[in-house]
Every structure is written in C-alpha cells, then in structure tokens.
Design an enzyme around this catalytic site. Structure first.
Site, PDB file in Angstrom:
ATOM      1  N   ASP A 111       0.828  -1.208   0.000  1.00  0.00           N
ATOM      2  CA  ASP A 111       0.000   0.000   0.000  1.00  0.00           C
ATOM      3  C   ASP A 111       0.868   1.268   0.000  1.00  0.00           C
ATOM      4  O   ASP A 111       2.026   1.241   0.411  1.00  0.00           O
ATOM      5  CB  ASP A 111      -0.856   0.059   1.277  1.00  0.00           C
TER       6      ASP A 111
ATOM      7  N   HIS B  99       3.962  -2.137   3.100  1.00  0.00           N
ATOM      8  CA  HIS B  99       3.923  -0.796   2.499  1.00  0.00           C
ATOM      9  C   HIS B  99       5.219  -0.543   1.725  1.00  0.00           C
ATOM     10  O   HIS B  99       6.300  -0.787   2.265  1.00  0.00           O
ATOM     11  CB  HIS B  99       3.746   0.267   3.585  1.00  0.00           C
TER      12      HIS B  99
HETATM   13 ZN   LIG Z   1      -2.430   3.229   3.394  1.00  0.00          ZN
END
Ligand SMILES: [Zn+2]
Length: 248
Positions: free
Chosen positions: A61, A207
C-alpha cells in the site's frame, strides 16, 4: 461464509446493523466494522483476502514512491515474485513513469484511493469523488482499470462499497499485516507480525512507501522480504498477485 458480490457485501453489512438503522451515520459507518481484523477474518473471509489458493497474495500500500518503490521492485525481481500494488492517486500522478515500470515488470496495480484519508471522516460525496478520481488516474497511467480497491486504514463506509461496485472494483482488505509503518518496526518484527495469521490462501499487507508512516519505515518491509522468502519456502508455498489469488 463467502461473499459473492460487492452488492452482497453492502446488503450483509447493512443487515447486520438493521437494529440500529435509525441513524444515517450508522448506515454510513456500518461497513467500518470490517476494519477489525478478527471479526473480518471470521465473518468476511473474501474481504480479508482469504481464497482457495495454495499461495500467499503479497500486497503493498501507499506507493508508488520514487524513494522506495524501485528498491521493492528490485527485490521482488530477485525473488522471482509478482505482487499487487495498492496505489494512491496523489502518489501515482507524481510518478507516472513508476506506475508504468511496475506494470511492465508484471505486477498488478490496484486502488488505495486518491488521498490517504479515513473514510469514516468523509461525506458520501467526498468518498465517491475520491474513489472515482483515484480510479481514473490509475487506470489512465496503468493503461487498464484496476480490479481491487483497499480504502486507507482498511476503513470502508457505505458509499465506498456502493461506488466501488458501480465502477467494477472489488474491495479487499488483508488477512495479515506486518505493522511495518511503525518507527520501531524491524524486518524481524514484520515477519513475526505477518506470521500470526499467515497461511496458504491468505493475503499479506506491507507498504512500499513511508508517505503516511514513520520516516524510512519502508526499510523494515524491504528487509523482511528475504526473511519472508525463507518462511514461504518452509511452508512449501509461493507468492502471487491478488488477480491470481482470486481468478476472475
Ligand atoms: Zn495506506
């Protein structure tokens, strides 16, 4: 229990809150209950990224980020893995070349929204325009429409479910996360956190950018990939994109 369509998701979430339906805010906020991992995994397995696949879906993400995403691309190439990148429109429009680079290496592009804001704090109109704006930017840059949508913080509202359905996006959260956004995260803590709910058929969240987290937090996720490859080998499984995890 299996979800068949996004429409089904909206209906089931609303049915679960029927006793409280007197409040417009409750209707708006009802889907946010799925942000609670243990409840989501039990009641909404598909939304939690649980499939019949024998592999692990690997997702990232918050990118694309010119400071960090290329390092992930190199490491993924080295490991021979393809992953799914949930992008922010705000990041993608700054890095159009990087969006194209990610697709050209065989990874899947998905939508994390335009701006990284909690949808519980946004109106239905703002939610709708955020998802559509992000969808249009990412579709244009990638050259094809994303199939999956994951809201910031994993928090859905009713409008997000409706908008996603209307433009053909499937909401997907995750089964297991590395908590790699924390300043104290290390590759070892990331693997330890991922391992709590990691099994063949699950979806992992990391991430590839620190744009919403502690500076350089991405290093913990990057360093964890090699350790993850050892786990994957131990488990006798492989890593795949969400589009392979949930064949259309
Ligand atoms: Zn996020």
């Amino acid at each position: 229990m299996k979800l068949k369509t996004n429409s089904g998701l909206g209906q089931r979430l609303m049915a679960g809150f029927a006793g409280l339906a007197g409040s417009a805010f409750v209707a708006h906020a009802a889907p946010s209950i799925t942000a609670i991992g243990p409840i989501r995994r039990r009641l909404f397995p598909k939304l939690s990224g649980i499939s019949r696949s024998n592999s692990l879906a690997l997702t990232f993400d918050d990118g694309p980020d010119i400071n960090s995403t290329p390092l992930f691309l190199e490491e993924l190439d080295r490991l021979g893995w393809k992953a799914t990148f949930f992008m922010l429109g705000t990041m993608a429009e700054r890095q159009p070349e990087l969006v194209r680079e990610i697709t050209s290496r065989g990874h899947e592009i998905a939508l994390h929204g335009y701006a990284h804001k909690n949808l519980l704090l946004r109106t239905p109109q703002a939610t709708d325009s955020d998802i559509r704006r992000g969808f249009n930017i990412i579709s244009e840059l990638a050259g094809s429409a994303p199939r999956f949508y994951r809201p910031p913080y994993g928090v859905l509202n009713l409008q997000a479910v409706l908008t996603a359905r209307s433009i053909g996006l499937t909401p997907i959260l995750w089964t297991s996360w590395g908590r790699d956004w924390r300043s104290k995260a290390t590759p070892s803590t990331v693997i330890s956190d991922l391992s709590h709910s990691m099994a063949p058929g699950t979806t992992l969240l990391l991430h590839d950018s620190d744009c919403t987290s502690a500076p350089q937090a991405y290093l913990s996720a990057l360093g964890a990939l090699h350790l993850l490859s050892e786990k994957v080998e131990e488990m006798g499984t492989t890593v795949e994109r969400l589009c392979d995890h949930f064949p259309a």
